[in-house]
Design an enzyme around this catalytic site. Structure first.
Site, PDB file in Angstrom:
ATOM      1  N   ASN A   7       0.821  -1.155   0.004  1.00 44.25           N
ATOM      2  CA  ASN A   7      -0.113  -0.047   0.081  1.00 44.25           C
ATOM      3  C   ASN A   7       0.703   1.166  -0.025  1.00 44.25           C
ATOM      4  O   ASN A   7       1.466   1.672   1.020  1.00 44.25           O
ATOM      5  CB  ASN A   7      -0.927  -0.096   1.472  1.00 44.25           C
ATOM      6  CG  ASN A   7      -1.795   1.231   1.298  1.00 44.25           C
ATOM      7  OD1 ASN A   7      -1.825   2.062   0.403  1.00 44.25           O
ATOM      8  ND2 ASN A   7      -2.834   1.117   2.273  1.00 44.25           N
ATOM      9  N   ARG A  92      -2.409  -2.048  -3.317  1.00 46.72           N
ATOM     10  CA  ARG A  92      -3.743  -1.263  -3.002  1.00 46.72           C
ATOM     11  C   ARG A  92      -3.794  -0.039  -3.998  1.00 46.72           C
ATOM     12  O   ARG A  92      -2.641   0.892  -4.105  1.00 46.72           O
ATOM     13  CB  ARG A  92      -4.042  -0.828  -1.929  1.00 46.72           C
ATOM     14  CG  ARG A  92      -5.077  -0.107  -1.420  1.00 46.72           C
ATOM     15  CD  ARG A  92      -5.193   0.721  -0.232  1.00 46.72           C
ATOM     16  NE  ARG A  92      -6.205   1.496   0.018  1.00 46.72           N
ATOM     17  CZ  ARG A  92      -6.178   2.663   0.587  1.00 46.72           C
ATOM     18  NH1 ARG A  92      -5.351   3.061   1.116  1.00 46.72           N
ATOM     19  NH2 ARG A  92      -7.472   3.197   0.593  1.00 46.72           N
ATOM     20  N   HIS A 181     -13.237   3.408  -0.666  1.00 46.27           N
ATOM     21  CA  HIS A 181     -13.076   2.259   0.403  1.00 46.27           C
ATOM     22  C   HIS A 181     -14.058   0.779  -0.264  1.00 46.27           C
ATOM     23  O   HIS A 181     -14.552   0.144   0.338  1.00 46.27           O
ATOM     24  CB  HIS A 181     -14.110   2.646   1.535  1.00 46.27           C
ATOM     25  CG  HIS A 181     -13.432   3.723   2.535  1.00 46.27           C
ATOM     26  ND1 HIS A 181     -14.395   4.703   2.828  1.00 46.27           N
ATOM     27  CD2 HIS A 181     -12.339   4.020   2.587  1.00 46.27           C
ATOM     28  CE1 HIS A 181     -13.791   5.541   3.555  1.00 46.27           C
ATOM     29  NE2 HIS A 181     -12.184   5.273   3.552  1.00 46.27           N
ATOM     30  N   ARG A 241     -12.597  16.007   6.954  1.00 48.41           N
ATOM     31  CA  ARG A 241     -13.490  16.291   5.991  1.00 48.41           C
ATOM     32  C   ARG A 241     -14.791  16.786   6.204  1.00 48.41           C
ATOM     33  O   ARG A 241     -15.426  15.971   7.250  1.00 48.41           O
ATOM     34  CB  ARG A 241     -13.415  15.142   5.069  1.00 48.41           C
ATOM     35  CG  ARG A 241     -12.013  14.910   4.399  1.00 48.41           C
ATOM     36  CD  ARG A 241     -11.964  13.574   3.435  1.00 48.41           C
ATOM     37  NE  ARG A 241     -11.219  12.516   4.098  1.00 48.41           N
ATOM     38  CZ  ARG A 241     -10.919  11.446   3.864  1.00 48.41           C
ATOM     39  NH1 ARG A 241     -11.745  10.947   2.556  1.00 48.41           N
ATOM     40  NH2 ARG A 241     -10.021  10.484   4.460  1.00 48.41           N
ATOM     41  N   GLU A 340     -15.972  -0.034  14.112  1.00 47.63           N
ATOM     42  CA  GLU A 340     -15.599  -1.354  14.905  1.00 47.63           C
ATOM     43  C   GLU A 340     -15.489  -1.082  16.375  1.00 47.63           C
ATOM     44  O   GLU A 340     -15.417  -1.938  17.235  1.00 47.63           O
ATOM     45  CB  GLU A 340     -14.392  -1.954  14.660  1.00 47.63           C
ATOM     46  CG  GLU A 340     -14.352  -2.722  13.137  1.00 47.63           C
ATOM     47  CD  GLU A 340     -13.068  -2.920  12.280  1.00 47.63           C
ATOM     48  OE1 GLU A 340     -12.155  -3.208  13.154  1.00 47.63           O
ATOM     49  OE2 GLU A 340     -12.923  -2.689  10.948  1.00 47.63           O
ATOM     50  N   GLU A 393      -9.003  -5.120   4.247  1.00 41.36           N
ATOM     51  CA  GLU A 393      -8.753  -4.991   2.975  1.00 41.36           C
ATOM     52  C   GLU A 393      -7.348  -5.706   2.357  1.00 41.36           C
ATOM     53  O   GLU A 393      -7.356  -6.144   0.996  1.00 41.36           O
ATOM     54  CB  GLU A 393      -8.525  -3.398   2.854  1.00 41.36           C
ATOM     55  CG  GLU A 393      -9.821  -2.538   2.935  1.00 41.36           C
ATOM     56  CD  GLU A 393      -9.641  -1.202   3.623  1.00 41.36           C
ATOM     57  OE1 GLU A 393      -9.149  -0.984   4.629  1.00 41.36           O
ATOM     58  OE2 GLU A 393      -9.731  -0.315   2.664  1.00 41.36           O
TER      59      GLU A 393
END
Ligand code: ADP
Length: 410
Positions: A7, A92, A181, A241, A340, A393
């Site tokens: 990644n 990724r 995502h 954001r 989570e 992921e």
């Protein structure tokens, strides 16, 4: 198959070495501050529970990949005896534009298309290309696979992905909803469908709530709609954001605050969300929960409560809208850092949702923190299943890499 999952960010490179047969991670780590002063690696051998940290000048991602390989082969911290033990690399990739609706094996043509995605993710795309080129330099003979965050959302119909702007903006510049995502939504929706015992006919809302957050409507295993848009700024309130706002506020802020396009982008991406609403207190939900827990004596209580309640209301609205869009709802899934680990947010989202058939076990939910297992939060008489499903992921990337590389060998 041993797969190295990479990644690559603008100044960092995270990695995990997977055995896809047992779905075990042997080693993982991160190279940080690539291309600047103070670059370093943190590497962990998970099976031996060993960790090493080392400062090392890293000019670029190729240098970082060389160092990763050195650590993987290291006699103390390493977990492989030779490079032959790595069979493939899975990357990724944040944005695949409208080019990629699934994971692909890397070819020259694929790399050319990825370069065309630059404008959609100007910070991430060059970093991914450097990561890919770094791997090509260090392991030229290994097959590489690209797994795109946007791919799972490519099943949206035009009425869900188009904006009501002049059509030429779509035709000439690709302005449309792409979502983000996707790899996480795909993983948790897949797990949820497995629990429901079927994919066809299922209607699932997946809530990926972390520092960046997005919500998807997944019908029959395919994305019907998603909250992030042309960029990952859209949708619900996030750490820094703003999420969806009236678009007319953008020119208004530019005029009133005398901001450039760069300035207004910074304001919406880096200074808004939890951080903005709490007047600079924090972008981290743990700090907001602490202030809320301490009550009105905490100076940040009111703004923290407001910031969390804004997010709560927005998630509720998405669940409502997506239920209407899918004409029903079988399950709601919470995942990612906040989904989570933040029982309070899950509880207030699911509160007063009996009209939708959502009822959770509050006592059980309150205990579900730092959970690495799938947990059913809904009560047995809840019409809609509510689950906490930890996302993974990297596992999806490792699985896709193995599948594509095995298929190419046949
Ligand atoms: P990103 O979108 O950057 O991948 P994450 O999914 O890790 O971010 O989410 C970060 C958010 O999750 C933060 O607001 C943080 O407070 C929250 N979070 C992460 N881990 C925990 C934890 N163990 N307990 C409570 N909150 C957590």
């Amino acid at each position: 198959m041993n797969v190295l999952v990479v990644n690559a960010g603008s100044s960092s490179l995270k990695y995990q070495l997977f055995d896809t047969n047992t779905e075990t991670v042997f080693a993982k780590g991160i190279c940080e501050r690539i291309g600047t002063e103070g670059s370093a690696i943190e590497h962990k051998h998970l099976l031996k529970n060993l960790k090493c940290e080392e400062a090392r000048p890293l000019k670029n991602h190729a240098d970082a990949m060389k160092l990763v390989v050195e650590k993987l082969l290291d006699s103390t911290y390493g977990c492989i005896a030779s490079m032959d033990e790595i069979e493939a690399v899975g990357h990724r990739v944040v944005h695949g534009g409208a080019f990629f609706s699934e994971s692909v094996l890397l070819t020259d043509e694929v790399l050319e298309k990825l370069r065309l995605c630059h404008d959609f993710a100007p910070l991430h795309t060059p970093a991914h290309i450097q990561g890919i080129e770094g791997c090509l330099a260090v392991m030229p003979d290994k097959p590489q696979v690209l797994v795109f965050d946007t791919a799972f959302h490519q099943t949206m119909a035009p009425e869900a992905f188009m904006y009501a702007l002049p059509y030429e903006l779509y035709r000439d510049y690709g302005v449309r909803r792409y979502g983000a995502h996707g790899t996480s939504h795909r993983f948790v929706a897949g797990e949820m469908a497995r629990i429901l015992g079927r994919t066809e006919g299922t209607k699932i809302v997946t809530c990926h709530i972390g520092n960046g957050s997005s919500i998807s409507a997944v019908k029959d295993g395919k994305v019907m709609d998603t909250s992030m848009g042309f960029t990952p700024l859209a949708g619900v309130e996030m750490g820094t954001r703003c999420g969806d706002i009236d678009p007319a506020i953008v020119p208004f802020m530019m005029e009133k605050l005398n901001l450039t396009t760069e300035g207004v982008n910074q304001l919406m991406n880096k200074k808004s969300g939890f951080l903005g609403v709490t007047e600079g207190y924090s972008s981290d939900s743990r700090d907001l929960e602490k202030a809320i827990g301490e009550g009105p004596s905490n100076p940040h209580y009111e703004q923290s409560n407001l910031a969390v309640n804004i997010l709560k209301l927005q998630i509720k609205k998405y669940i409502g809208a997506y239920t209407a869009e899918m004409n029903g709802l079988d399950a709601v899934v919470f995942t990612a850092g906040i989904g989570e680990n933040n029982p309070h947010l899950r509880e207030i989202v699911c509160e007063d949702m009996d009209y939708f058939g959502i009822k959770i076990n509050k006592e059980l939910n309150a205990k579900m923190l730092r959970q690495s297992n799938i947990v059913k939060l809904s009560t047995d008489d809840s019409k809609v299943a509510v689950y906490l499903i930890p996302t993974n992921e990297e596992l999806v990337i490792a699985r896709d890499t193995e599948a594509l590389v095995s298929a190419a060998r046949k």
